[in-house]
Write an enzyme that holds these catalytic residues in place. Sequence first.
Site, PDB file in Angstrom:
ATOM      1  N   PHE A  25      -4.950  -0.960  87.533  1.00  0.00           N
ATOM      2  CA  PHE A  25      -4.682  -0.246  88.907  1.00  0.00           C
ATOM      3  C   PHE A  25      -5.296  -1.608  90.308  1.00  0.00           C
ATOM      4  O   PHE A  25      -5.980  -2.054  89.673  1.00  0.00           O
ATOM      5  CB  PHE A  25      -6.093   0.696  88.548  1.00  0.00           C
ATOM      6  N   CYS A  31      -9.119  -0.133 105.732  1.00  0.00           N
ATOM      7  CA  CYS A  31      -8.227   1.290 105.385  1.00  0.00           C
ATOM      8  C   CYS A  31      -8.484   1.452 107.048  1.00  0.00           C
ATOM      9  O   CYS A  31      -8.824   0.698 107.600  1.00  0.00           O
ATOM     10  CB  CYS A  31      -8.599   2.004 104.626  1.00  0.00           C
ATOM     11  N   CYS A  46     -11.740  10.167 107.271  1.00  0.00           N
ATOM     12  CA  CYS A  46     -11.764  11.486 106.298  1.00  0.00           C
ATOM     13  C   CYS A  46     -13.640  11.884 106.501  1.00  0.00           C
ATOM     14  O   CYS A  46     -13.340  13.348 105.837  1.00  0.00           O
ATOM     15  CB  CYS A  46     -11.250  10.800 105.292  1.00  0.00           C
ATOM     16  N   CYS A  49     -14.584  10.017 101.668  1.00  0.00           N
ATOM     17  CA  CYS A  49     -13.963   8.574 100.983  1.00  0.00           C
ATOM     18  C   CYS A  49     -15.649   8.766  99.677  1.00  0.00           C
ATOM     19  O   CYS A  49     -16.043   8.406  99.858  1.00  0.00           O
ATOM     20  CB  CYS A  49     -13.858   7.608 101.407  1.00  0.00           C
ATOM     21  N   ASP A  50     -14.510   8.389  98.390  1.00  0.00           N
ATOM     22  CA  ASP A  50     -15.261   7.702  97.708  1.00  0.00           C
ATOM     23  C   ASP A  50     -15.314   6.369  96.524  1.00  0.00           C
ATOM     24  O   ASP A  50     -15.273   6.536  95.798  1.00  0.00           O
ATOM     25  CB  ASP A  50     -15.036   9.263  96.319  1.00  0.00           C
ATOM     26  N   THR A  51     -14.680   5.943  97.384  1.00  0.00           N
ATOM     27  CA  THR A  51     -13.804   4.355  97.236  1.00  0.00           C
ATOM     28  C   THR A  51     -14.761   2.963  97.781  1.00  0.00           C
ATOM     29  O   THR A  51     -14.487   3.666  98.921  1.00  0.00           O
ATOM     30  CB  THR A  51     -13.511   4.361  97.090  1.00  0.00           C
ATOM     31  N   GLU A 120      -0.813   5.255  96.045  1.00  0.00           N
ATOM     32  CA  GLU A 120      -1.190   6.466  96.438  1.00  0.00           C
ATOM     33  C   GLU A 120      -1.870   6.085  97.149  1.00  0.00           C
ATOM     34  O   GLU A 120      -2.764   5.311  98.106  1.00  0.00           O
ATOM     35  CB  GLU A 120      -2.413   6.935  95.467  1.00  0.00           C
ATOM     36  N   HIS A 208     -10.577  10.758  84.632  1.00  0.00           N
ATOM     37  CA  HIS A 208     -11.181   9.897  84.616  1.00  0.00           C
ATOM     38  C   HIS A 208     -12.761   9.838  84.582  1.00  0.00           C
ATOM     39  O   HIS A 208     -13.834   9.085  84.461  1.00  0.00           O
ATOM     40  CB  HIS A 208     -10.687   8.832  85.957  1.00  0.00           C
TER      41      HIS A 208
END
Length: 214
Positions: A25, A31, A46, A49-51, A120, A208
Amino acid sequence: MSYAVKEMFLTLQGEGLQAGMRAVFLRFAGCNLWSGREGDRARAECTFCDTDFVGTDGDGGGRFADADALADRAWGFWLRDLDAPGGQPLVVITGGEPMLQLDAPLVAALKARGFRVAIETNGTLPVVDGVDWICVSPKGGTAIRQRSGDELKMVWPQPGLDVAEIERWDFAHLLVQPLDGSDPRAAHAACVDFVLRHPRWRLSLQTHKMIGLR
């Protein structure tokens, strides 16, 4: 061109059609939907976002002077812990929004080392030529320019998405994935109900997270 990478690591792909595959990865920093300030934890327009994609301080992250330097680092991750070679090496380019940085020289450098290149993306920017697997995850209220690819992964429930319009786009696979928010049980139930009512779609889960992988 130089590249800003938040983090890079060896893992298993956790979601979508390629779930369970060994992969490197490569998470780019930045972003185009980001509404935070430099130094804050990432927050995106959005809202779900979980990142964390701010900065270059993650494991394996940093600034890379050129495509070969970054491709060499990715290849080094792929070679870790191999008992024997086999299969085609996979690198998953993600973010943030990877199309702010992914370019033809980097795609070529990764392929020269044997990688199959997956991306992605939120789809608001067109994907560069040469990418082998395109996954678009549209965000409500944004203009989607990448309307074709291998996998359309829709986070659900999510306001501002026109499902009928999305189904007219040119994707080989349509997936719906529960929103990782404050009420996961409700999100899972909403996705199950969605697939039961829309048989062209299939359910994707973030495996995951279920088994403790990054």
